[in-house]
Design a protein around this motif. Structure first.
Motif, mmCIF file in Angstrom:
data_model
loop_
_atom_site.group_PDB
_atom_site.id
_atom_site.type_symbol
_atom_site.label_atom_id
_atom_site.label_comp_id
_atom_site.label_asym_id
_atom_site.label_seq_id
_atom_site.Cartn_x
_atom_site.Cartn_y
_atom_site.Cartn_z
ATOM 1 N N VAL A 88 -21.069 33.956 30.083
ATOM 2 C CA VAL A 88 -19.998 33.400 29.263
ATOM 3 C C VAL A 88 -20.186 33.825 27.813
ATOM 4 C CG1 VAL A 88 -19.671 31.365 30.736
ATOM 5 C CG2 VAL A 88 -21.261 31.247 28.803
ATOM 6 N N THR A 89 -19.102 33.721 27.059
ATOM 7 C CA THR A 89 -19.178 33.853 25.606
ATOM 8 C C THR A 89 -19.580 32.491 25.061
ATOM 9 O OG1 THR A 89 -17.477 35.561 25.573
ATOM 10 C CG2 THR A 89 -17.882 34.399 23.515
ATOM 11 N N GLY A 90 -20.805 32.377 24.586
ATOM 12 C CA GLY A 90 -21.342 31.071 24.215
ATOM 13 C C GLY A 90 -20.836 30.530 22.903
ATOM 14 N N GLY A 91 -20.221 31.388 22.088
ATOM 15 C CA GLY A 91 -19.718 30.948 20.800
ATOM 16 C C GLY A 91 -19.665 32.115 19.833
ATOM 17 N N PRO A 92 -19.101 31.896 18.650
ATOM 18 C CA PRO A 92 -18.880 32.992 17.703
ATOM 19 C C PRO A 92 -20.088 33.370 16.856
ATOM 20 C CG PRO A 92 -17.946 30.965 16.836
ATOM 21 C CD PRO A 92 -18.457 30.642 18.210
ATOM 22 N N VAL A 93 -21.172 32.604 16.927
ATOM 23 C CA VAL A 93 -22.346 32.876 16.094
ATOM 24 C C VAL A 93 -23.334 33.764 16.861
ATOM 25 C CG1 VAL A 93 -24.234 31.866 14.754
ATOM 26 C CG2 VAL A 93 -22.070 30.609 14.998
ATOM 27 N N ASP A 94 -23.823 34.818 16.208
ATOM 28 C CA ASP A 94 -24.824 35.718 16.805
ATOM 29 C C ASP A 94 -24.427 36.176 18.203
ATOM 30 O OD1 ASP A 94 -26.440 35.797 14.609
ATOM 31 O OD2 ASP A 94 -27.976 34.458 15.393
ATOM 32 N N ALA A 95 -23.271 36.818 18.294
ATOM 33 C CA ALA A 95 -22.751 37.228 19.599
ATOM 34 C C ALA A 95 -23.623 38.260 20.304
ATOM 35 C CB ALA A 95 -21.334 37.773 19.437
ATOM 36 N N GLY A 96 -24.567 38.880 19.593
ATOM 37 C CA GLY A 96 -25.471 39.829 20.222
ATOM 38 C C GLY A 96 -26.718 39.202 20.797
ATOM 39 N N ARG A 97 -26.860 37.896 20.671
ATOM 40 C CA ARG A 97 -28.052 37.213 21.187
ATOM 41 C C ARG A 97 -27.725 36.510 22.489
ATOM 42 N NH1 ARG A 97 -30.529 33.544 16.514
ATOM 43 N NH2 ARG A 97 -32.159 33.315 18.071
ATOM 44 N N GLY A 98 -28.693 36.523 23.398
ATOM 45 C CA GLY A 98 -28.491 35.908 24.699
ATOM 46 C C GLY A 98 -29.257 34.613 24.846
#
Length: 202
Positions: A88-98
């Motif tokens: 999922v897209t967890g949110g708009p902050v640090d989109a490159g981190r899992g």
């Protein structure tokens, strides 16, 4: 997508004893949510204190990226994996981190307890374990997270942007993204049509 492994978790937010922090609760967006990024969002609040809050959006599936492709980008084997988890897209902050939100039958030294039998891990070790057929029994992989500055979430709740509801495994790990928002509201016995004047408290 950049070839970045899931990095360390945001600094854990310790909650002073006795304060009504919502760590482990689900935030459910009200129909009038003004930010389109969170329209009908259901968020697992992983940390909440006087220092702010961070959570993972549960019902925004990632488009155009498969678990197999992510493993390949991170140079993790085997590909194809023996197991896969929902992304999922967890949110708009640090989109490159899992971040992997998961059941606590698997954990690492870096895992952050969320509530009950739920934890959050930001380490490639958990992805490797899953690819090899192990890892936690339940989980989802989020890229990015939702974050709030000190007092911001409390202000949004006071302005009726969010309702909160206790989390359970069925809501956290069910892959039916389209139905999750209504199911979370149903746990509060609320009809979305009647929400316009409801205060932001479960």
């Amino acid at each position: 997508m950049p070839r970045r492994s899931p990095a360390a978790l945001p600094k854990p937010l310790g909650a002073p004893q006795g304060e009504p922090w919502l760590t482990g609760q689900l935030l459910v967006a009200m129909p009038g949510m003004s930010d389109p990024r969170f329209a009908q969002a259901v968020i697992c609040l992983c940390a909440h204190s006087a220092e702010g809050a961070m959570g993972i959006v549960l019902n925004q599936p990632i488009e155009g990226l498969s678990f197999d492709t992510l493993l390949d980008q991170l140079d993790l084997k085997p590909v194809p994996p023996q197991r896969r988890i929902r992304m999922v897209t967890g949110g708009p902050v640090d989109a490159g981190r899992g971040f992997v939100l998961h059941s606590t039958d698997w954990s690492a030294d870096t895992s952050l307890p969320v509530a009950g039998e739920v934890a959050l891990t930001a380490s490639v070790d958990i992805l490797k374990a899953i690819a090899e057929g192990g890892g936690p029994r339940q989980g989802l992989l989020a890229l990015g997270y939702a974050g709030w500055a000190p007092g911001q979430l409390e202000d949004e709740i006071q302005r009726n942007a969010w309702l909160n509801v206790p989390a359970d495994a069925d809501l956290l790990f069910d892959g039916d993204h389209a139905a999750l928002w209504r199911r979370a509201l149903a746990k509060l016995r609320i009809d979305p049509i009647l929400l316009s004047g409801v205060a932001g408290h479960a």
